[in-house]
Design a protein around this motif. Sequence first.
Motif, PDB file in Angstrom:
ATOM      1  N   ALA A  37     -56.514  23.347  40.470  1.00 43.73           N
ATOM      2  CA  ALA A  37     -57.423  24.480  40.299  1.00 43.73           C
ATOM      3  C   ALA A  37     -58.130  24.753  41.614  1.00 43.73           C
ATOM      4  O   ALA A  37     -58.580  23.829  42.294  1.00 43.73           O
ATOM      5  CB  ALA A  37     -58.445  24.162  39.216  1.00 43.73           C
ATOM      6  N   PRO A  38     -58.233  26.032  42.018  1.00 47.25           N
ATOM      7  CA  PRO A  38     -58.871  26.344  43.278  1.00 47.25           C
ATOM      8  C   PRO A  38     -60.366  26.079  43.238  1.00 47.25           C
ATOM      9  O   PRO A  38     -60.998  26.130  42.197  1.00 47.25           O
ATOM     10  CB  PRO A  38     -58.590  27.840  43.452  1.00 47.25           C
ATOM     11  CG  PRO A  38     -58.314  28.345  42.086  1.00 47.25           C
ATOM     12  CD  PRO A  38     -57.741  27.200  41.324  1.00 47.25           C
ATOM     13  N   THR A 176     -53.675  31.597  44.229  1.00 53.15           N
ATOM     14  CA  THR A 176     -54.877  30.867  43.843  1.00 53.15           C
ATOM     15  C   THR A 176     -55.974  31.809  43.356  1.00 53.15           C
ATOM     16  O   THR A 176     -56.970  31.349  42.796  1.00 53.15           O
ATOM     17  CB  THR A 176     -55.401  29.983  44.992  1.00 53.15           C
ATOM     18  OG1 THR A 176     -55.745  30.799  46.103  1.00 53.15           O
ATOM     19  CG2 THR A 176     -54.363  28.948  45.399  1.00 53.15           C
ATOM     20  N   LEU A 177     -55.801  33.123  43.542  1.00 53.16           N
ATOM     21  CA  LEU A 177     -56.753  34.084  42.980  1.00 53.16           C
ATOM     22  C   LEU A 177     -56.652  34.156  41.463  1.00 53.16           C
ATOM     23  O   LEU A 177     -57.594  34.564  40.783  1.00 53.16           O
ATOM     24  CB  LEU A 177     -56.490  35.491  43.535  1.00 53.16           C
ATOM     25  CG  LEU A 177     -56.935  35.790  44.953  1.00 53.16           C
ATOM     26  CD1 LEU A 177     -56.462  37.174  45.363  1.00 53.16           C
ATOM     27  CD2 LEU A 177     -58.444  35.691  45.077  1.00 53.16           C
ATOM     28  N   LEU A 178     -55.485  33.803  40.920  1.00 55.85           N
ATOM     29  CA  LEU A 178     -55.246  33.952  39.490  1.00 55.85           C
ATOM     30  C   LEU A 178     -55.629  32.686  38.735  1.00 55.85           C
ATOM     31  O   LEU A 178     -55.244  31.587  39.130  1.00 55.85           O
ATOM     32  CB  LEU A 178     -53.779  34.285  39.222  1.00 55.85           C
ATOM     33  CG  LEU A 178     -53.272  35.576  39.854  1.00 55.85           C
ATOM     34  CD1 LEU A 178     -51.792  35.758  39.561  1.00 55.85           C
ATOM     35  CD2 LEU A 178     -54.075  36.781  39.371  1.00 55.85           C
ATOM     36  N   PRO A 179     -56.380  32.824  37.639  1.00 55.85           N
ATOM     37  CA  PRO A 179     -56.727  31.639  36.841  1.00 55.85           C
ATOM     38  C   PRO A 179     -55.488  31.097  36.140  1.00 55.85           C
ATOM     39  O   PRO A 179     -54.509  31.817  35.952  1.00 55.85           O
ATOM     40  CB  PRO A 179     -57.751  32.188  35.831  1.00 55.85           C
ATOM     41  CG  PRO A 179     -57.477  33.652  35.753  1.00 55.85           C
ATOM     42  CD  PRO A 179     -56.926  34.067  37.086  1.00 55.85           C
ATOM     43  N   PRO A 180     -55.522  29.822  35.739  1.00 54.31           N
ATOM     44  CA  PRO A 180     -54.344  29.199  35.116  1.00 54.31           C
ATOM     45  C   PRO A 180     -53.780  29.972  33.927  1.00 54.31           C
ATOM     46  O   PRO A 180     -52.574  30.020  33.745  1.00 54.31           O
ATOM     47  CB  PRO A 180     -54.863  27.821  34.687  1.00 54.31           C
ATOM     48  CG  PRO A 180     -55.990  27.540  35.607  1.00 54.31           C
ATOM     49  CD  PRO A 180     -56.622  28.869  35.906  1.00 54.31           C
ATOM     50  N   TRP A 181     -54.629  30.595  33.117  1.00 55.07           N
ATOM     51  CA  TRP A 181     -54.125  31.302  31.938  1.00 55.07           C
ATOM     52  C   TRP A 181     -53.265  32.497  32.321  1.00 55.07           C
ATOM     53  O   TRP A 181     -52.446  32.941  31.529  1.00 55.07           O
ATOM     54  CB  TRP A 181     -55.258  31.707  30.997  1.00 55.07           C
ATOM     55  CG  TRP A 181     -56.265  32.658  31.570  1.00 55.07           C
ATOM     56  CD1 TRP A 181     -57.424  32.326  32.220  1.00 55.07           C
ATOM     57  CD2 TRP A 181     -56.217  34.084  31.561  1.00 55.07           C
ATOM     58  NE1 TRP A 181     -58.089  33.474  32.612  1.00 55.07           N
ATOM     59  CE2 TRP A 181     -57.378  34.561  32.219  1.00 55.07           C
ATOM     60  CE3 TRP A 181     -55.306  35.010  31.053  1.00 55.07           C
ATOM     61  CZ2 TRP A 181     -57.646  35.917  32.390  1.00 55.07           C
ATOM     62  CZ3 TRP A 181     -55.582  36.366  31.228  1.00 55.07           C
ATOM     63  CH2 TRP A 181     -56.743  36.800  31.887  1.00 55.07           C
ATOM     64  N   LEU A 182     -53.404  33.018  33.544  1.00 49.83           N
ATOM     65  CA  LEU A 182     -52.529  34.099  33.999  1.00 49.83           C
ATOM     66  C   LEU A 182     -51.265  33.569  34.666  1.00 49.83           C
ATOM     67  O   LEU A 182     -50.233  34.218  34.657  1.00 49.83           O
ATOM     68  CB  LEU A 182     -53.267  34.997  34.998  1.00 49.83           C
ATOM     69  CG  LEU A 182     -54.043  36.164  34.438  1.00 49.83           C
ATOM     70  CD1 LEU A 182     -54.781  36.907  35.546  1.00 49.83           C
ATOM     71  CD2 LEU A 182     -53.161  37.125  33.685  1.00 49.83           C
TER      72      LEU A 182
END
Length: 199
Positions: A37-38, A176-182
């Motif tokens: 996670a970033p 890394t801009l996108l959260p894991p759910w995306l």
Amino acid sequence: MRTMRWARTAVRLVLLVIMALAALLAPPPPSWLPAAAPTPAAEDDGTAPAVGRAWPVGVRPRVLRGWEPPATVYGRGHRGVDLAAAPGTPVRTVAAGRVSFAGRVAGRGVVSVELAGTGDPPLRTTFEPVRASVAKGDEVAAGEAIGTVEPAGSHCTAPCVHWGLLRADTYLNPLTLLPPWLLHRPSRLLPVLGGAAPG
């Protein structure tokens, strides 16, 4: 009463075994996914805060080429991510911001968006080759269309859009801009007791 308790316990055990097997048999994540996670201020390791709310094209598009940071400032590498996208596909902002550039660079259509609330200097996303439908200074919302993929000008072997991310002059991994759910495809549970798999 005891029979019902035993049946509930047995069902729970079966479900736990199924979940454990699903976790063990799940394929490893693709190499282009960020490893962790970033963190909000991790410019030195190529990550950015997960402020994204939408993919630039489609829903979980195929990544044709991932981010490959160069060893030196002018070294070889891939300073962004190539996403499969047919000509004419709408290109959308991943997060809210302001258009900082919309025009042509070396014959290619380029759109750049400074992302709101991402520090000083702000994070800036770039997309090419894109026929812009916005102009410099326009405010854009997350997921708003900023143009369409142009039929020519891509460096990919298949139709694609190149998605870049910078803070000042430092390139970062745009994924890394996108959260894991995306980023991750939803898990599919195995059928219970030999039932048919969902279609």
